[in-house]
Design a protein around this motif. Structure first.
Motif, PDB file in Angstrom:
ATOM      1  N   ASN A  23     -24.408 -30.448  16.484  1.00 20.73           N
ATOM      2  CA  ASN A  23     -25.215 -31.610  17.434  1.00 20.73           C
ATOM      3  C   ASN A  23     -26.665 -31.183  17.715  1.00 20.73           C
ATOM      4  N   MET A  25     -28.026 -28.671  19.148  1.00 22.33           N
ATOM      5  CA  MET A  25     -28.242 -27.749  20.217  1.00 22.33           C
ATOM      6  C   MET A  25     -28.192 -26.215  19.650  1.00 22.33           C
ATOM      7  N   HIS A  39     -30.565 -25.037  27.190  1.00 20.95           N
ATOM      8  CA  HIS A  39     -30.595 -26.152  28.084  1.00 20.95           C
ATOM      9  C   HIS A  39     -31.419 -27.113  27.118  1.00 20.95           C
ATOM     10  N   ASP A  40     -30.784 -28.309  27.184  1.00 23.67           N
ATOM     11  CA  ASP A  40     -31.384 -29.350  26.448  1.00 23.67           C
ATOM     12  C   ASP A  40     -31.341 -30.754  27.160  1.00 23.67           C
ATOM     13  N   LYS A  42     -31.101 -34.265  28.814  1.00 20.44           N
ATOM     14  CA  LYS A  42     -30.571 -35.497  28.308  1.00 20.44           C
ATOM     15  C   LYS A  42     -28.945 -35.162  27.499  1.00 20.44           C
ATOM     16  N   ARG A  43     -28.747 -34.027  27.897  1.00 19.10           N
ATOM     17  CA  ARG A  43     -27.212 -33.649  27.065  1.00 19.10           C
ATOM     18  C   ARG A  43     -26.149 -33.692  28.304  1.00 19.10           C
ATOM     19  N   ASP A  47     -21.481 -31.855  25.264  1.00 20.13           N
ATOM     20  CA  ASP A  47     -22.551 -31.258  24.077  1.00 20.13           C
ATOM     21  C   ASP A  47     -22.541 -29.824  24.161  1.00 20.13           C
ATOM     22  N   TYR A  48     -22.641 -29.280  25.355  1.00 20.39           N
ATOM     23  CA  TYR A  48     -22.621 -27.858  25.479  1.00 20.39           C
ATOM     24  C   TYR A  48     -21.339 -27.122  24.755  1.00 20.39           C
ATOM     25  N   TYR A 118     -15.820 -33.112  20.739  1.00 16.22           N
ATOM     26  CA  TYR A 118     -17.023 -33.040  21.534  1.00 16.22           C
ATOM     27  C   TYR A 118     -18.391 -33.119  20.741  1.00 16.22           C
ATOM     28  N   CYS A 119     -18.224 -32.754  19.236  1.00 15.08           N
ATOM     29  CA  CYS A 119     -19.491 -32.819  18.472  1.00 15.08           C
ATOM     30  C   CYS A 119     -19.770 -33.971  17.977  1.00 15.08           C
ATOM     31  N   ILE A 122     -26.627 -35.996  16.818  1.00 16.65           N
ATOM     32  CA  ILE A 122     -27.514 -36.772  17.572  1.00 16.65           C
ATOM     33  C   ILE A 122     -28.662 -37.043  16.357  1.00 16.65           C
TER      34      ILE A 122
END
Length: 127
Positions: A23, A25, A39-40, A42-43, A47-48, A118-119, A122
């Protein structure tokens, strides 16, 4: 002459290799059983989970039924990544995901669920 200048640089320690999850990240292994997802903006939380699960499966070679817990307590501060663990004793209380159905109700999820559910890829938006 250039080679003699570069040779000492090759002896310096290299930083830990970063892993780019499917994704987009970034995840790194920060301890034998810990994975930190950087940290990214708007995720969302899932996504984490995706990035940590993808790292554990592809970079660490763990099977899909391996359980993953969140080690960072909630809420996380702005700009902080999230630390995940493969060790139940290091899980942050109340910081996992709720899931319905079979399996332990301890906030953990299997790696296969983290990746499979969850993947999402993007696609960056270009002006």
């Amino acid at each position: 002459m250039r080679l003699t200048f570069l040779a000492p640089l090759l002896l310096l320690p290299l930083p830990a290799a970063a892993f780019t999850a499917q994704n987009g990240m970034t995840a790194v292994q920060t301890a034998p059983s810990e994975i930190t997802v950087i940290h990214d903006v708007k995720r969302g939380d899932t996504d984490y989970w995706c990035a940590a699960g993808d790292f554990a499966q592809r970079a660490m070679g763990l099977p899909g039924n391996t359980r993953l817990w969140r080690a960072s307590p909630k809420p996380r501060r702005a700009g902080d990544g999230i630390v995940f663990t493969l060790d139940a004793s290091k899980a942050a209380p109340g910081a996992g995901l709720s899931q319905f159905g079979s399996g332990p109700q301890d906030g953990s999820i299997p790696l296969s669920m983290a990746v499979g559910s969850y993947c999402r890829i993007i696609v960056p938006f270009f002006d």
